[in-house]
Design a protein around this motif. Structure first.
Motif, mmCIF file in Angstrom:
data_model
loop_
_atom_site.group_PDB
_atom_site.id
_atom_site.type_symbol
_atom_site.label_atom_id
_atom_site.label_comp_id
_atom_site.label_asym_id
_atom_site.label_seq_id
_atom_site.Cartn_x
_atom_site.Cartn_y
_atom_site.Cartn_z
ATOM 1 N N ARG A 52 2.114 38.527 88.794
ATOM 2 C CA ARG A 52 2.271 38.380 87.019
ATOM 3 C C ARG A 52 3.065 37.454 86.535
ATOM 4 N NH1 ARG A 52 1.615 42.956 84.253
ATOM 5 N NH2 ARG A 52 2.026 45.250 85.668
ATOM 6 N N TYR B 140 4.186 42.539 77.369
ATOM 7 C CA TYR B 140 4.286 42.079 75.971
ATOM 8 C C TYR B 140 5.282 42.168 75.175
ATOM 9 C CZ TYR B 140 2.624 42.590 71.150
ATOM 10 O OH TYR B 140 2.172 42.916 69.793
ATOM 11 N N GLN C 102 -3.064 46.691 75.387
ATOM 12 C CA GLN C 102 -1.876 46.199 76.478
ATOM 13 C C GLN C 102 -2.644 47.816 76.604
ATOM 14 O OE1 GLN C 102 -0.539 43.604 77.869
ATOM 15 N NE2 GLN C 102 -1.903 42.621 76.903
ATOM 16 N N LYS D 44 -4.910 48.429 79.550
ATOM 17 C CA LYS D 44 -5.113 48.126 80.921
ATOM 18 C C LYS D 44 -5.761 49.053 81.971
ATOM 19 C CE LYS D 44 -3.489 43.238 79.806
ATOM 20 N NZ LYS D 44 -2.908 42.064 81.026
ATOM 21 N N LYS E 67 1.466 51.464 83.226
ATOM 22 C CA LYS E 67 1.328 51.103 81.202
ATOM 23 C C LYS E 67 2.405 50.893 80.946
ATOM 24 C CE LYS E 67 -2.024 55.147 80.828
ATOM 25 N NZ LYS E 67 -2.371 55.968 80.543
ATOM 26 N N ASP F 30 2.927 46.770 81.793
ATOM 27 C CA ASP F 30 2.242 46.038 80.486
ATOM 28 C C ASP F 30 3.095 46.373 79.277
ATOM 29 O OD1 ASP F 30 0.615 45.663 82.451
ATOM 30 O OD2 ASP F 30 -0.658 47.066 81.926
#
Length: 413
Positions: free
Chosen positions: A18, A46, A77, A80, A39, A42
């Protein structure tokens, strides 16, 4: 570089990729709790990138709920993570979803695939128990779905991580499996190199040996990856240094505030790097009185340099019938050394991970286990204490994964 992450778990291997140089296109993970963790991670990135981390903090402190948090996260997002098992029935649909993502983002190439199928089938610990199931144990051949992804997306490289028991594992025909695996990877057009990697040589405060297979499409020699990786050796923190800024607590307690002691340089740079996110999941299991008495004895002996075995305890503490095997079923961490290997069994009990401080008299917390695996303190594990321990125990240490990504960048830049 565009990456697909397979058999993702909580995202330990993903975390090291990342960076600005990599784009994680999709994660594929069958476990519901681990998928929720992915999740949320992510969502964290964001929100961080859009200066909205206060929403993440509100979620961690239970000021807003899951739905309220994710109402602020774009669907692309949230989507993903594909919470699906990879099998013959689902793989076409997974390909279709990833293809849509590729088209939507106008991506020309997939550069890498990372991940490792569940390792329980190959583990030496469960080998005798699983022997009778070999004919029907589909986990043994999950690597073939990994190969299907290579054939479909033709990445420049892949990283395949697993337990070192795979080196000696024999299939249902009582033949070594690894040479057959390697042959199938070769037939798919990939050259590969394998090596046992000890995380503690790369700055991870844990003796953790895993088999790493690095493959390429011929664009570079795969042996170059391990040569580059060997330039990234680093002396790790001890357990004492790793825990020194965490609060004291006892069995059954949760204390989510840092102590007044300064963190080590490693912790400050890599674990506590987001000051505005509160400490979470620093929760210790409640323990039975008999276990707590044993913990005191084991931890005290460890501090004197002695590994006290179960059959050496006073008879009044020996409640297990088996006194001939698993004699180190109670084990304390050493403040002056790295941790022994953290495994998923910690989700069942903490006897093998007793805190080195006798005064605290407990097994390690979720947060301490996460630190041993080098997860940042801002990393939150869904959905329960048990599932958090399981996810942590199964993970690739993010700090080691970061070394993988650094070696790859050095090779391909």
């Amino acid at each position: 570089m565009n990456i697909i992450d397979l058999f993702s778990g909580a995202g330990g291997l993903t975390e090291g990729f990342r960076t600005n140089e990599f784009n994680i296109l999709n994660h594929v993970e069958m476990d519901i709790a681990a998928a929720e963790t992915l999740k949320l991670r992510d969502a964290y990135y964001y929100l961080k990138n859009n200066n909205k981390l206060d929403l993440y903090c509100q979620y961690l402190t239970k000021k807003i709920n899951h739905d309220q948090l994710f109402s602020n996260i774009p669907l692309d997002q949230q989507n993903k993570t594909l919470n699906q098992e990879i099998n013959s029935d689902t793989i076409a649909g997974i390909f279709s979803t990833i293809d849509d993502e590729i088209a939507k983002n106008n991506i020309k190439n997939i550069d890498g695939i990372i991940g490792g199928p569940p390792c329980q089938a190959y583990s030496t610990v469960g080998r005798a128990r699983n022997k009778s199931k070999k004919d029907s144990d589909e986990r043994i051949y999950l690597y073939r779905y990994y190969i299907e992804f290579l054939k479909k997306y033709r990445p420049k490289f892949f990283i395949f991580e697993n337990v070192k028991g795979l080196l000696s594992f024999k299939d249902q025909f009582d033949e070594p499996l690894l040479p057959k695996m390697i042959s199938e990877f070769n037939e798919a057009g990939y050259h590969l190199e394998k090596q046992i990697i000890d995380s503690s040589k790369y700055g991870v405060p844990q003796k953790r040996e895993r088999l790493i297979i690095f493959g390429t499409d011929g664009s570079i020699e795969p042996s170059e990856f391990f040569k580059e990786l060997n330039t990234l050796h680093e002396t790790p923190n001890t357990v004492g240094e790793l825990f020194q800024d965490l609060p004291e607590l006892h069995s059954g307690q949760e204390v989510n505030s840092y102590s007044n002691r300064k963190p080590s340089k490693f912790v400050q740079a890599n674990i506590r790097k987001t000051a505005e996110v509160p400490l979470t999941q620093n929760i210790a299991r409640p323990n039975q009185p008999n276990d707590l008495e044993i913990y005191k004895l084991i931890a005290d002996a460890k501090n004197k340099g002695i590994n006290l075995h179960y059959n050496e305890l006073d008879k009044k503490y020996q409640t297990h019938k088996n006194k001939h095997s698993f004699l180190d079923r109670y084990k304390a961490l050493d403040s002056n050394a790295v941790s022994h290997t953290l495994v998923a069994h910690i989700c069942k009990d903490g006897h093998y991970y007793i805190h080195p401080d006798v005064k605290q008299n407990r097994s390690i917390t979720v947060r301490e286990a996460a630190r041993i695996q080098t997860f940042p303190d801002n990393f939150y594990f869904e959905t329960s204490r048990t599932s958090a321990f399981k996810q942590i125990g199964n993970a690739v240490p993010p700090y080691l994964s970061h070394k993988f990504s650094k070696a790859i960048l050095n090779l391909y830049k």
